[in-house]
Scaffold this active site. Structure first.
Site, PDB file in Angstrom:
ATOM      1  N   HIS A  67       1.447   4.010   1.958  1.00 22.07           N
ATOM      2  CA  HIS A  67       2.073   4.722   3.051  1.00 22.07           C
ATOM      3  C   HIS A  67       3.583   5.243   2.902  1.00 22.07           C
ATOM      4  CE1 HIS A  67      -1.658   4.242   5.582  1.00 22.07           C
ATOM      5  NE2 HIS A  67      -1.892   5.227   4.765  1.00 22.07           N
TER       6      HIS A  67
ATOM      7  N   HIS B 210      -7.358  -0.378   5.356  1.00 17.11           N
ATOM      8  CA  HIS B 210      -6.344   0.561   6.118  1.00 17.11           C
ATOM      9  C   HIS B 210      -6.326   1.518   4.969  1.00 17.11           C
ATOM     10  CE1 HIS B 210      -2.696   1.455   8.092  1.00 17.11           C
ATOM     11  NE2 HIS B 210      -2.111   1.416   6.979  1.00 17.11           N
TER      12      HIS B 210
ATOM     13  N   ASP C  19       5.857   4.947   5.130  1.00 12.86           N
ATOM     14  CA  ASP C  19       6.922   3.679   5.937  1.00 12.86           C
ATOM     15  C   ASP C  19       6.698   2.178   5.292  1.00 12.86           C
ATOM     16  OD1 ASP C  19       4.064   3.606   6.797  1.00 12.86           O
ATOM     17  OD2 ASP C  19       4.894   2.251   8.466  1.00 12.86           O
ATOM     18  N   HIS C  20       6.062   2.489   4.096  1.00 13.20           N
ATOM     19  CA  HIS C  20       6.333   1.232   3.306  1.00 13.20           C
ATOM     20  C   HIS C  20       6.896   1.303   1.794  1.00 13.20           C
ATOM     21  CE1 HIS C  20       3.451  -1.338   5.930  1.00 13.20           C
ATOM     22  NE2 HIS C  20       3.161  -0.002   6.192  1.00 13.20           N
TER      23      HIS C  20
ATOM     24  N   ASP D 169      -0.130  -3.415   6.213  1.00 10.55           N
ATOM     25  CA  ASP D 169      -1.025  -3.139   7.728  1.00 10.55           C
ATOM     26  C   ASP D 169      -2.256  -3.413   7.640  1.00 10.55           C
ATOM     27  OD1 ASP D 169       1.513  -1.929   8.082  1.00 10.55           O
ATOM     28  OD2 ASP D 169       0.758   0.051   7.687  1.00 10.55           O
TER      29      ASP D 169
ATOM     30  N   HIS E  16       0.853  -1.248  -0.002  1.00  9.48           N
ATOM     31  CA  HIS E  16      -0.005  -0.172  -0.037  1.00  9.48           C
ATOM     32  C   HIS E  16       0.900   1.374  -0.103  1.00  9.48           C
ATOM     33  CE1 HIS E  16       0.553  -0.581   4.345  1.00  9.48           C
ATOM     34  NE2 HIS E  16       0.206   0.659   4.678  1.00  9.48           N
TER      35      HIS E  16
ATOM     36  N   HIS F 260       4.442  -4.486  11.301  1.00 10.06           N
ATOM     37  CA  HIS F 260       4.722  -3.841  12.401  1.00 10.06           C
ATOM     38  C   HIS F 260       4.891  -4.771  13.577  1.00 10.06           C
ATOM     39  CE1 HIS F 260       4.292   0.519  11.086  1.00 10.06           C
ATOM     40  NE2 HIS F 260       3.409   0.047  10.308  1.00 10.06           N
TER      41      HIS F 260
HETATM   42 ZN    ZN Z   1       0.037   1.879   6.481  1.00  9.45          ZN
END
Ligand code: ZN
Length: 253
Positions: free
Chosen positions: A49, A105, A51-52, A126, A47, A164
């Site tokens: 985001h 998400h 941090d990905h 996530d 996805h 995570h």
């Molecule tokens: Zn995320």
């Protein structure tokens, strides 16, 4: 590889070639590639985001590899756009994975599933966490409930590679809503011991999640009862209302 505060970046390799899953940071990936003498052959994204995906440009500068990712999540770095029903043949590795749409998400979120007999893997970003699930930033409770239902239907020996290390805090919430669950009590003991020893709690398994994760167990009378007792759910509520109430409670727990 651990990254940032509590992310896991995954590197799938055969000793020669490697694919990175959700490389939010390039530094740990490049360090691992160098340390093990690996060549990056693919990037897989779940996805949009940061941090990905944040490490993707620097990885591409060193390794101009295909970038697999969701069709609907608006990531312009993606070269191979995917949706449910697609199968990825990961370049450089004898590895095929199927794609599932798991909105909630984010709206375009996808998951990768390896169905090789005896080697069942899930990379779910996530969406499903060990003992919990992702926040609903873009989708509805009904969408997330359906997405988690697809993941819960995978074989119970499927290894769950989420993104995570939230397990201990997720299980604190699980015990508040499902306190009579003996499998959960055992899991809390096991996962706390892993963290105390500095070990990851991930990968989990679909079987363990089915027996202990409240976001797969919101139809259980004990969990519905806990929601009602807390004044977060009325009598006669639907499963999606119970799921939504559970997610909202976790947001403020
Ligand atoms: Zn995320």
């Amino acid at each position: 590889m651990p990254a940032f505060k509590d992310n896991y970046l995954w590197l799938i390799h055969d000793g020669v070639h490697a694919a990175a899953v959700d490389p939010g940071d390039s530094a740990p990936i490049l360090a691992a590639l160098g340390e093990h003498g690996l060549t990056l052959t693919a990037i897989l994204l779940t996805h949009h985001h940061a941090d990905h995906i944040g490490g993707v440009p620097e990885l591409l500068a060193r390794f101009p590899v295909p970038v697999f990712g969701p069709r609907k999540d608006g990531i312009d770095l993606v070269t191979h756009a995917l949706a449910e029903g697609d199968r990825v043949e990961v370049p450089g590795l004898a590895l095929e994975m199927d794609v599932l749409d798991v909105p909630g998400h984010t709206l375009g979120h996808i998951a990768y599933v390896r169905r090789t007999p005896g080697l069942h893997w899930l990379f779910c970003g996530d969406t499903l966490f060990a003992g919990g699930c992702g926040r609903l930033f873009e989708g509805t409770p009904a969408q997330m409930m359906d997405s988690l239902g697809k993941l819960a239907a995978l074989p119970e020996d499927t290894e769950v590679y989420c993104a995570h290390e939230y397990t201990v805090s997720n299980l604190r919430f699980a015990q508040a809503v499902d306190g009579g669950n003996e499998a959960l009590a055992l899991r809390v003991r096991d996962e706390n011991a892993k963290r105390a020893a500095g070990l990851p709690t991930v990968p989990s398994s679909i079987g363990l999640e089915r027996s202990t994760n409240p976001f797969l167990r919101y139809r259980e009378p004990a969990i519905v009862g806990a929601l009602v007792a807390a004044g977060r759910l009325g009598d006669g509520a639907t499963p999606v209302q119970a799921f939504a109430a559970l997610r909202e409670w976790k947001n403020v727990f």
